[in-house]
Write an enzyme that holds these catalytic residues in place. Structure first.
Site, PDB file in Angstrom:
ATOM      1  N   ASP A 104       0.869  -1.185   0.000  1.00 33.86           N
ATOM      2  CA  ASP A 104       0.000   0.000   0.000  1.00 33.86           C
ATOM      3  C   ASP A 104       0.902   1.229   0.000  1.00 33.86           C
ATOM      4  OD1 ASP A 104      -2.276   1.595   0.172  1.00 33.86           O
ATOM      5  OD2 ASP A 104      -2.511   1.333   2.316  1.00 33.86           O
ATOM      6  N   ASP A 160      -7.065  -8.792   7.006  1.00 32.66           N
ATOM      7  CA  ASP A 160      -8.083  -8.618   8.037  1.00 32.66           C
ATOM      8  C   ASP A 160      -8.677  -7.226   8.048  1.00 32.66           C
ATOM      9  OD1 ASP A 160      -5.601  -7.402   9.061  1.00 32.66           O
ATOM     10  OD2 ASP A 160      -6.767  -7.111  10.889  1.00 32.66           O
TER      11      ASP A 160
HETATM   12  P1  5GP Z   1       1.832  -0.311   3.770  1.00 32.53           P
HETATM   13  O1  5GP Z   1       2.828  -0.365   4.904  1.00 32.53           O
HETATM   14  O2  5GP Z   1       2.405  -0.659   2.411  1.00 32.53           O
HETATM   15  O3  5GP Z   1       1.038   0.964   3.752  1.00 32.53           O
HETATM   16  O4  5GP Z   1       0.716  -1.355   4.098  1.00 32.53           O
HETATM   17  C1  5GP Z   1       1.022  -2.671   4.146  1.00 32.53           C
HETATM   18  C2  5GP Z   1       0.254  -3.343   5.244  1.00 32.53           C
HETATM   19  O5  5GP Z   1      -0.939  -2.639   5.604  1.00 32.53           O
HETATM   20  C3  5GP Z   1      -0.156  -4.677   4.720  1.00 32.53           C
HETATM   21  O6  5GP Z   1       0.790  -5.663   5.050  1.00 32.53           O
HETATM   22  C4  5GP Z   1      -1.506  -4.871   5.365  1.00 32.53           C
HETATM   23  O7  5GP Z   1      -1.318  -5.516   6.601  1.00 32.53           O
HETATM   24  C5  5GP Z   1      -2.045  -3.489   5.595  1.00 32.53           C
HETATM   25  N1  5GP Z   1      -2.974  -3.060   4.513  1.00 32.53           N
HETATM   26  C6  5GP Z   1      -2.774  -2.135   3.550  1.00 32.53           C
HETATM   27  N2  5GP Z   1      -3.845  -2.009   2.746  1.00 32.53           N
HETATM   28  C7  5GP Z   1      -4.744  -2.906   3.215  1.00 32.53           C
HETATM   29  C8  5GP Z   1      -6.075  -3.278   2.798  1.00 32.53           C
HETATM   30  O8  5GP Z   1      -6.685  -2.790   1.821  1.00 32.53           O
HETATM   31  N3  5GP Z   1      -6.680  -4.241   3.539  1.00 32.53           N
HETATM   32  C9  5GP Z   1      -6.098  -4.831   4.620  1.00 32.53           C
HETATM   33  N4  5GP Z   1      -6.781  -5.757   5.259  1.00 32.53           N
HETATM   34  N5  5GP Z   1      -4.855  -4.512   5.029  1.00 32.53           N
HETATM   35  C10 5GP Z   1      -4.186  -3.556   4.337  1.00 32.53           C
HETATM   36 MG    MG Z   2      -2.523  -6.123   8.562  1.00 34.46          MG
END
Ligand code: 5GP
Ligand code: MG
Length: 186
Positions: A104, A160
């Site tokens: 993300d 989740d």
């Molecule tokens: P980042 O650190 O890249 O922003 O987000 C990564 C982490 O955020 C992922 O490993 C996940 O746990 C959580 N995450 C990001 N987007 C989503 C989403 O749409 N749904 C869920 N359930 N978790 C997300």
């Molecule tokens: Mg998570």
């Protein structure tokens, strides 16, 4: 379909087919590996993807894991990520593959990639099941991507909301009223 689900974005069949194809891409990339690979999963979101993916990979492999908590609330993510439990075999001179559920903002993988790079692997690559396009900075590179998804909060297949819905066999968007509850769980 589960009663809390608004729509299914990626079906069980599509997940099965794409994970098998992705394993083929990964297998090719490690053809020259002499030591075998070490898979490092980021828990808990990656568990379902990990278990399906690793059974398609014929290598000699070891598996380790890292837990990461973000600083934000139940359905919100941001750049802030903090490492929790680290359970890893020796990574020095190994071909290491990070496996995560979704890219993300890139905050999680930025931290994990940097920590693992410091352990001196022979190579370091990353596989994510999902990617929200255009959100992570260029320096957080991923090598294998299952699906690009639109920028909505998704659950299922390991992912989740507030600790629940990881066991849904598809990737889905929840009904908006499910997000109304407050919780401390990250
Ligand atoms: P980042 O650190 O890249 O922003 O987000 C990564 C982490 O955020 C992922 O490993 C996940 O746990 C959580 N995450 C990001 N987007 C989503 C989403 O749409 N749904 C869920 N359930 N978790 C997300
Ligand atoms: Mg998570």
């Amino acid at each position: 379909m589960h009663e809390d689900v608004a729509r299914v974005l990626i079906s069980e069949d599509a997940l099965r087919d794409r994970v098998a194809a992705l394993a083929g891409e990964i297998e090719q990339a490690y053809e020259q590996s002499v030591t075998g690979i070490t898979v490092v999963a980021i828990l808990t979101g990656a568990v379902v993807f990990l278990s399906d993916l690793m059974r398609h990979l014929p290598y000699r492999m070891e598996v380790g894991y890292i837990t990461v908590s973000s600083y934000t609330g139940p359905a919100v993510t941001s750049g802030g990520a903090k490492l929790g439990v680290i359970s890893l075999p020796e990574l020095r001179n190994r071909d290491v593959l990070i496996v995560d559920d979704i890219l993300d903002s890139g905050g999680t993988l930025r931290v994990v990639q940097s920590v693992l790079r410091d352990r001196g692997p022979a190579s370091l690559r990353t596989a994510v099941l999902l990617r929200k396009p255009g959100k992570a900075p260029a320096e957080v590179a991923v090598d294998f991507v299952g699906f690009d998804v639109e920028d909505v909060f998704v659950v299922g297949y390991g992912l989740d909301f507030d600790g629940y819905y990881r066991n849904l066999p598809y990737i889905a968007e929840l009904k908006s009223e499910r997000y109304g509850r407050s919780s401390d769980d990250a």
